[in-house]
Motif scaffolding. Structure first.
Motif, PDB file in Angstrom:
ATOM      1  N   ARG A 140       0.541  -1.591  -0.006  1.00 18.63           N
ATOM      2  CA  ARG A 140      -0.089   0.109  -0.530  1.00 18.63           C
ATOM      3  C   ARG A 140       0.351   1.446  -0.252  1.00 18.63           C
ATOM      4  N   VAL A 141       1.919   1.388   1.272  1.00 18.08           N
ATOM      5  CA  VAL A 141       2.709   2.417   0.993  1.00 18.08           C
ATOM      6  C   VAL A 141       3.615   2.750  -0.853  1.00 18.08           C
ATOM      7  N   ALA A 142       3.935   1.610  -0.972  1.00 20.22           N
ATOM      8  CA  ALA A 142       4.940   1.554  -2.299  1.00 20.22           C
ATOM      9  C   ALA A 142       3.907   2.469  -4.121  1.00 20.22           C
ATOM     10  N   ALA A 143       2.345   1.618  -3.520  1.00 21.60           N
ATOM     11  CA  ALA A 143       1.384   2.073  -4.241  1.00 21.60           C
ATOM     12  C   ALA A 143       1.304   3.714  -4.392  1.00 21.60           C
ATOM     13  N   GLN A 144       1.062   4.206  -3.382  1.00 26.83           N
ATOM     14  CA  GLN A 144       0.536   5.744  -2.771  1.00 26.83           C
ATOM     15  C   GLN A 144       1.402   6.072  -3.428  1.00 26.83           C
ATOM     16  N   LEU A 145       3.355   6.174  -3.030  1.00 29.45           N
ATOM     17  CA  LEU A 145       4.537   6.626  -3.243  1.00 29.45           C
ATOM     18  C   LEU A 145       4.329   7.019  -4.893  1.00 29.45           C
ATOM     19  N   LEU A 146       3.786   6.379  -5.607  1.00 27.75           N
ATOM     20  CA  LEU A 146       4.289   6.087  -6.862  1.00 27.75           C
ATOM     21  C   LEU A 146       2.914   6.580  -7.148  1.00 27.75           C
ATOM     22  N   ALA A 147       1.870   6.642  -6.831  1.00 25.36           N
ATOM     23  CA  ALA A 147       0.565   7.703  -7.276  1.00 25.36           C
ATOM     24  C   ALA A 147       0.765   8.680  -7.008  1.00 25.36           C
ATOM     25  N   TRP A 148       1.322   8.707  -5.935  1.00 25.78           N
ATOM     26  CA  TRP A 148       1.366  10.754  -5.732  1.00 25.78           C
ATOM     27  C   TRP A 148       2.630  11.419  -6.447  1.00 25.78           C
ATOM     28  N   ALA A 149       3.853  10.413  -6.788  1.00 27.24           N
ATOM     29  CA  ALA A 149       5.118  10.297  -7.568  1.00 27.24           C
ATOM     30  C   ALA A 149       4.326  11.138  -9.129  1.00 27.24           C
ATOM     31  N   HIS A 150       3.332  10.277  -9.977  1.00 28.30           N
ATOM     32  CA  HIS A 150       3.061  10.281 -10.861  1.00 28.30           C
ATOM     33  C   HIS A 150       1.681  11.761 -11.086  1.00 28.30           C
ATOM     34  N   ALA A 151       1.482  12.125 -10.136  1.00 29.25           N
ATOM     35  CA  ALA A 151       0.202  13.637 -10.097  1.00 29.25           C
ATOM     36  C   ALA A 151       0.849  14.432  -9.745  1.00 29.25           C
ATOM     37  N   PHE A 152       1.576  14.047  -8.922  1.00 31.17           N
ATOM     38  CA  PHE A 152       2.165  16.039  -8.366  1.00 31.17           C
ATOM     39  C   PHE A 152       3.707  15.598  -7.979  1.00 31.17           C
ATOM     40  N   GLY A 153       4.508  14.470  -8.710  1.00 32.26           N
ATOM     41  CA  GLY A 153       6.135  14.640  -8.464  1.00 32.26           C
ATOM     42  C   GLY A 153       6.711  15.425  -9.236  1.00 32.26           C
ATOM     43  N   LEU A 209       9.881  -0.004  -9.589  1.00 30.47           N
ATOM     44  CA  LEU A 209       8.496   0.442  -8.166  1.00 30.47           C
ATOM     45  C   LEU A 209       7.545  -0.437  -9.000  1.00 30.47           C
ATOM     46  N   GLU A 210       7.266   0.109  -9.352  1.00 29.75           N
ATOM     47  CA  GLU A 210       5.782  -0.718 -10.837  1.00 29.75           C
ATOM     48  C   GLU A 210       5.659  -2.001 -10.958  1.00 29.75           C
ATOM     49  N   VAL A 211       7.543  -2.361 -11.138  1.00 27.64           N
ATOM     50  CA  VAL A 211       7.270  -3.931 -10.917  1.00 27.64           C
ATOM     51  C   VAL A 211       7.532  -4.776 -10.101  1.00 27.64           C
ATOM     52  N   PHE A 212       7.870  -4.071  -8.807  1.00 23.85           N
ATOM     53  CA  PHE A 212       7.954  -4.577  -7.935  1.00 23.85           C
ATOM     54  C   PHE A 212       6.763  -5.215  -7.531  1.00 23.85           C
ATOM     55  N   LEU A 213       5.479  -4.271  -7.895  1.00 21.65           N
ATOM     56  CA  LEU A 213       4.152  -3.992  -7.221  1.00 21.65           C
ATOM     57  C   LEU A 213       3.314  -5.333  -7.567  1.00 21.65           C
ATOM     58  N   ARG A 214       3.883  -5.218  -9.484  1.00 23.89           N
ATOM     59  CA  ARG A 214       2.581  -6.550 -10.550  1.00 23.89           C
ATOM     60  C   ARG A 214       3.559  -7.331  -9.836  1.00 23.89           C
ATOM     61  N   ASP A 215       4.557  -8.135  -9.135  1.00 21.76           N
ATOM     62  CA  ASP A 215       5.302  -9.103  -8.069  1.00 21.76           C
ATOM     63  C   ASP A 215       4.671  -9.224  -7.183  1.00 21.76           C
ATOM     64  N   ARG A 216       3.829  -8.619  -6.491  1.00 22.63           N
ATOM     65  CA  ARG A 216       3.545  -8.234  -5.037  1.00 22.63           C
ATOM     66  C   ARG A 216       1.768  -8.767  -5.465  1.00 22.63           C
ATOM     67  N   ASN A 217       1.406  -8.335  -7.001  1.00 19.76           N
ATOM     68  CA  ASN A 217      -0.781  -8.440  -6.498  1.00 19.76           C
ATOM     69  C   ASN A 217      -1.006 -10.081  -7.539  1.00 19.76           C
TER      70      ASN A 217
END
Length: 217
Positions: A140-153, A209-217
């Motif tokens: 959840r933390v990784a996904a939230q940080l990635l979403a924030w990165a894409h939105a306003f990073g 980080l996206e690869v990390f998330l895919r591997d965990r889902n």
């Protein structure tokens, strides 16, 4: 690709409202107060603090340029259901409740913007509930940080920097304890997927980080 209808809607809202500046930490709307206007964010970002029945607080957003805040309370003639606070200082257009309701009724483009906003809110709420039910805190933390990165990073070379967020707000956003979030950040740092500093999260390689998330889902 920018949707022309959404841009026309924002132009009409700007013409109907008044521009105001806000600073980090400033409260722009408060839970329980009368819904007298809608905000269209022009620059900077806002966060929304929701209070749940068990007394816990959840942070939604941050929301950035082009997004509407406070539209539901105005349309349903009910008090504010959350508190809205400046995340990064910027500017917004305040549109009175009456002017906003008139535009929704009379202007198809504004109705399109409203519907797009409500769909995005529903999608984000569904995604959050699914994540809480099915994902561990690190995911959840990784996904939230990635979403924030894409939105306003801010992109710096190959890295993306997310700044201005305290760890407590991150914990509220993923509905986890500070201790659990601290452990999750340590895991991500250990894998080389994240660096952290004061109010600063650096993603060295968002694709990894996206690869990390895919591997965990």
């Amino acid at each position: 690709m920018v949707d022309p209808a959404l841009e026309r809607a924002r132009l009409r809202l700007r013409a109907a409202g008044r521009r105001m500046k806000f600073r980090r930490g400033q409260t722009l709307m408060s839970f329980g107060e009368s819904s007298e206007d809608v905000l269209l964010i022009e620059s900077g970002s806002l966060k929304v603090v929701l209070s749940e029945r068990n007394g816990a607080q959840v942070v939604a957003g941050p929301y950035g340029p082009g997004e509407l805040i406070g539209e539901l309370g105005v349309l349903e003639h009910r008090p504010r259901s959350a508190t809205v606070i400046g995340h990064h200082g910027g500017a917004a257009v305040r549109v009175s409740a009456r002017a906003f309701r008139d535009l929704v009724e009379q202007d198809r483009d504004v109705l399109v913007l409203l519907n797009a906003t409500l769909r995005a809110r529903l999608h984000n709420a569904d995604r959050r509930q699914l994540a809480i039910a099915s994902q561990d805190v690190t995911t959840r933390v990784a996904a939230q940080l990635l979403a924030w990165a894409h939105a306003f990073g801010d992109r710096v070379g190959d890295e993306i920097v997310v700044s201005g967020i305290v760890q407590g707000d991150l914990a509220k956003a993923v509905v986890a304890s500070n201790k659990s979030v601290d452990a999750a950040l340590k895991t991500l740092r250990g894998k080389g997927l994240l660096r952290t500093g004061r109010l600063r999260y650096v993603l060295p390689d968002a694709d990894s980080l996206e690869v990390f998330l895919r591997d965990r889902n």
